[in-house]
Each structure stands twice: as structure tokens, then as C-alpha cells.
Motif scaffolding. Structure first.
Motif, PDB file in Angstrom:
ATOM      1  N   LEU A 129       6.077  -1.064 -15.526  1.00 57.39           N
ATOM      2  CA  LEU A 129       6.339   0.371 -15.447  1.00 57.39           C
ATOM      3  C   LEU A 129       6.041   1.042 -16.777  1.00 57.39           C
ATOM      4  CD1 LEU A 129       9.825   0.176 -13.692  1.00 57.39           C
ATOM      5  CD2 LEU A 129       7.575   0.343 -12.607  1.00 57.39           C
ATOM      6  N   GLU A 130       5.401   2.189 -16.692  1.00 60.23           N
ATOM      7  CA  GLU A 130       5.163   3.046 -17.853  1.00 60.23           C
ATOM      8  C   GLU A 130       5.649   4.441 -17.475  1.00 60.23           C
ATOM      9  OE1 GLU A 130       0.938   2.609 -18.273  1.00 60.23           O
ATOM     10  OE2 GLU A 130       1.129   0.655 -19.254  1.00 60.23           O
ATOM     11  N   PRO A 131       6.957   4.706 -17.631  1.00 60.91           N
ATOM     12  CA  PRO A 131       7.569   5.927 -17.113  1.00 60.91           C
ATOM     13  C   PRO A 131       7.220   7.191 -17.901  1.00 60.91           C
ATOM     14  CG  PRO A 131       9.203   4.630 -18.258  1.00 60.91           C
ATOM     15  CD  PRO A 131       7.948   3.818 -18.245  1.00 60.91           C
ATOM     16  N   ARG A 132       5.993   7.630 -17.712  1.00 58.55           N
ATOM     17  CA  ARG A 132       5.485   8.887 -18.265  1.00 58.55           C
ATOM     18  C   ARG A 132       4.406   9.352 -17.297  1.00 58.55           C
ATOM     19  NH1 ARG A 132       0.732   7.101 -19.612  1.00 58.55           N
ATOM     20  NH2 ARG A 132       0.453   5.083 -20.562  1.00 58.55           N
ATOM     21  N   PRO A 133       4.149  10.632 -17.205  1.00 60.77           N
ATOM     22  CA  PRO A 133       3.099  11.099 -16.303  1.00 60.77           C
ATOM     23  C   PRO A 133       1.778  10.368 -16.589  1.00 60.77           C
ATOM     24  CG  PRO A 133       4.396  12.947 -17.036  1.00 60.77           C
ATOM     25  CD  PRO A 133       4.837  11.755 -17.855  1.00 60.77           C
ATOM     26  N   GLY A 134       1.211   9.768 -15.545  1.00 60.31           N
ATOM     27  CA  GLY A 134      -0.014   8.986 -15.658  1.00 60.31           C
ATOM     28  C   GLY A 134       0.218   7.522 -15.951  1.00 60.31           C
ATOM     29  N   GLY A 135       1.480   7.135 -16.219  1.00 57.80           N
ATOM     30  CA  GLY A 135       1.802   5.744 -16.528  1.00 57.80           C
ATOM     31  C   GLY A 135       1.888   4.882 -15.280  1.00 57.80           C
ATOM     32  N   ARG A 136       1.705   3.600 -15.456  1.00 57.51           N
ATOM     33  CA  ARG A 136       1.698   2.641 -14.340  1.00 57.51           C
ATOM     34  C   ARG A 136       3.036   2.572 -13.614  1.00 57.51           C
ATOM     35  NH1 ARG A 136      -0.523  -2.979 -16.621  1.00 57.51           N
ATOM     36  NH2 ARG A 136      -0.013  -3.617 -14.488  1.00 57.51           N
ATOM     37  N   PHE A 137       2.932   2.425 -12.298  1.00 57.07           N
ATOM     38  CA  PHE A 137       4.064   2.095 -11.444  1.00 57.07           C
ATOM     39  C   PHE A 137       3.584   0.955 -10.556  1.00 57.07           C
ATOM     40  CE2 PHE A 137       6.586   2.331  -7.568  1.00 57.07           C
ATOM     41  CZ  PHE A 137       7.865   2.399  -8.074  1.00 57.07           C
ATOM     42  N   ASP A 138       3.802  -0.271 -10.994  1.00 57.38           N
ATOM     43  CA  ASP A 138       3.382  -1.466 -10.271  1.00 57.38           C
ATOM     44  C   ASP A 138       4.625  -2.282  -9.954  1.00 57.38           C
ATOM     45  OD1 ASP A 138       0.861  -0.538 -10.925  1.00 57.38           O
ATOM     46  OD2 ASP A 138       0.359  -2.216 -12.242  1.00 57.38           O
ATOM     47  N   VAL A 139       4.939  -2.423  -8.672  1.00 62.53           N
ATOM     48  CA  VAL A 139       6.116  -3.168  -8.248  1.00 62.53           C
ATOM     49  C   VAL A 139       5.716  -4.051  -7.079  1.00 62.53           C
ATOM     50  CG1 VAL A 139       8.496  -3.030  -7.438  1.00 62.53           C
ATOM     51  CG2 VAL A 139       7.602  -1.225  -8.915  1.00 62.53           C
ATOM     52  N   ASP A 140       6.009  -5.334  -7.174  1.00 64.82           N
ATOM     53  CA  ASP A 140       5.777  -6.250  -6.064  1.00 64.82           C
ATOM     54  C   ASP A 140       7.054  -6.323  -5.245  1.00 64.82           C
ATOM     55  OD1 ASP A 140       3.324  -6.642  -7.204  1.00 64.82           O
ATOM     56  OD2 ASP A 140       3.688  -8.707  -7.822  1.00 64.82           O
ATOM     57  N   ILE A 141       6.947  -5.933  -3.968  1.00 65.06           N
ATOM     58  CA  ILE A 141       8.103  -5.855  -3.081  1.00 65.06           C
ATOM     59  C   ILE A 141       7.844  -6.727  -1.868  1.00 65.06           C
ATOM     60  CG2 ILE A 141       9.553  -4.346  -1.665  1.00 65.06           C
ATOM     61  CD1 ILE A 141       8.644  -2.026  -3.477  1.00 65.06           C
ATOM     62  N   ALA A 142       8.675  -7.745  -1.682  1.00 68.01           N
ATOM     63  CA  ALA A 142       8.573  -8.640  -0.516  1.00 68.01           C
ATOM     64  C   ALA A 142       7.143  -9.155  -0.342  1.00 68.01           C
ATOM     65  CB  ALA A 142       9.069  -7.934   0.741  1.00 68.01           C
ATOM     66  N   GLY A 143       6.489  -9.461  -1.441  1.00 69.37           N
ATOM     67  CA  GLY A 143       5.133  -9.980  -1.386  1.00 69.37           C
ATOM     68  C   GLY A 143       4.044  -8.927  -1.305  1.00 69.37           C
ATOM     69  N   PHE A 144       4.408  -7.649  -1.267  1.00 72.22           N
ATOM     70  CA  PHE A 144       3.426  -6.565  -1.192  1.00 72.22           C
ATOM     71  C   PHE A 144       3.259  -5.931  -2.570  1.00 72.22           C
ATOM     72  CE2 PHE A 144       4.646  -7.102   3.148  1.00 72.22           C
ATOM     73  CZ  PHE A 144       3.500  -6.801   3.879  1.00 72.22           C
ATOM     74  N   PRO A 145       2.014  -5.841  -3.059  1.00 71.09           N
ATOM     75  CA  PRO A 145       1.785  -5.220  -4.356  1.00 71.09           C
ATOM     76  C   PRO A 145       1.717  -3.691  -4.238  1.00 71.09           C
ATOM     77  CG  PRO A 145      -0.270  -6.126  -3.495  1.00 71.09           C
ATOM     78  CD  PRO A 145       0.811  -6.450  -2.500  1.00 71.09           C
ATOM     79  N   ILE A 146       2.838  -3.046  -4.528  1.00 73.49           N
ATOM     80  CA  ILE A 146       2.886  -1.582  -4.517  1.00 73.49           C
ATOM     81  C   ILE A 146       2.286  -1.104  -5.834  1.00 73.49           C
ATOM     82  CG2 ILE A 146       4.379   0.451  -4.397  1.00 73.49           C
ATOM     83  CD1 ILE A 146       4.271  -1.306  -1.811  1.00 73.49           C
ATOM     84  N   ARG A 147       1.312  -0.213  -5.730  1.00 75.03           N
ATOM     85  CA  ARG A 147       0.625   0.266  -6.929  1.00 75.03           C
ATOM     86  C   ARG A 147       0.531   1.785  -6.898  1.00 75.03           C
ATOM     87  NH1 ARG A 147       1.985  -4.086  -7.777  1.00 75.03           N
ATOM     88  NH2 ARG A 147       0.741  -5.902  -8.372  1.00 75.03           N
ATOM     89  N   GLY A 148       0.754   2.378  -8.054  1.00 74.19           N
ATOM     90  CA  GLY A 148       0.667   3.823  -8.183  1.00 74.19           C
ATOM     91  C   GLY A 148       0.854   4.191  -9.632  1.00 74.19           C
ATOM     92  N   GLU A 149       1.305   5.414  -9.826  1.00 71.77           N
ATOM     93  CA  GLU A 149       1.582   5.862 -11.182  1.00 71.77           C
ATOM     94  C   GLU A 149       2.712   6.876 -11.160  1.00 71.77           C
ATOM     95  OE1 GLU A 149      -1.479   9.460 -12.148  1.00 71.77           O
ATOM     96  OE2 GLU A 149      -2.318   7.433 -12.223  1.00 71.77           O
TER      97      GLU A 149
END
Length: 146
Positions: free
Chosen positions: A37-57
């Protein structure tokens, strides 16, 4: 694509709840096995949930009131990384914090699975936020639509 909305109340101050949305240890305490996680506008939001790679920002970070992230699944055709948006609005209330969640931009076929996911994970956020870690999570989502 309708918005999915729900809310919970947590007996913790907004700044405590906010940390569970912007720190890897906080996010993985209630949702996911791994987070970058990079909690700033435009920063990474990558979380693996139950085997699913959730990706965003992170789109918005307004401590301790609001967090907005883009959301999608790496490798998905109908919900690719960043295709939808999740907003967390934190409001101080007498007993702690109300969290209003809105998940926008989900394909219709994905709404039931995400509704079930948020119904599972938000109570885990409540537990973590009140100092009662929810423990190991063996939840698995509904199968993706075909």
C-alpha cells in the motif's frame, strides 16, 4: 452498473479505523493475506484476498475521514485492475465511527460476489478496529461469473 452501498458502526475512533485502511498490517488484519500500500493519491493499492490479486490505486486519502481506491482483479477480463471504485467514508458518532462503503462500477454479474465479500469482511474490520483480531480467514468468494 449500480453502486453497492453498505455501512457498519465500529466502537473505535475514526483515526483508529482509518489506519486499518491505509497500512499493510491494518488491511491484512481484516481483509487479505498480503498487501502493498502507498496511501497517497496515485499510490499502489495491491491486496491479495482469498487468492485473488486485487489491484488498483489510492484515489483519495483524507485522514481520518475518507479513503477511495480503484479496484479490480489482475487477469480479469470483466473486472481488470482499477475498473471499479471503493470509497470508505468515516464519520465520528457517539459510540465510535460509522463506515459507509460504496463500491461503484462493478459489472452486474460481479455485484453478488462483492456483496457477499463485503458482508464477510466488514464485520472483520469491526473486530480488528475494536481490538479483537478476527483471526485466520478461510472464506472463499462465490465463483466468478462465466
Amino acid at each position: 452498473m449500480p453502486d453497492f452501498r453498505t455501512s457498519i458502526e465500529i466502537e473505535a475512533a475514526p483515526d483508529v479505523v482509518f489506519d486499518y485502511l491505509v497500512t499493510p498490517g491494518g488491511v491484512t488484519a481484516w481483509m487479505g493475506e498480503f498487501a502493498v500500500l502507498e496511501p497517497r493519491p496515485g499510490g499502489r493499492f495491491d491486496v491479495d484476498i482469498a487468492g485473488f490479486p486485487i489491484r488498483g490505486e489510492y484515489l483519495e486519502v483524507d485522514p481520518p475521514r475518507r479513503v477511495v481506491v480503484s479496484w479490480g482483479i489482475a487477469g480479469s477480463d470483466d473486472l481488470p485492475p482499477g475498473a471499479s471504485t471503493v470509497s470508505f467514508e468515516l464519520t465520528a458518532i457517539g459510540s465510535g465511527t460509522r463506515v459507509d462503503l460504496t463500491h461503484s462500477g462493478l459489472p452486474d454479474a460481479r455485484v453478488p460476489g462483492h456483496r457477499a465479500g463485503w458482508a464477510h469482511f466488514l464485520p472483520r474490520l469491526r473486530g480488528a478496529g475494536t481490538g479483537h483480531p478476527p483471526g485466520i480467514d478461510d472464506w472463499r468468494p462465490l465463483p466468478p461469473p462465466r
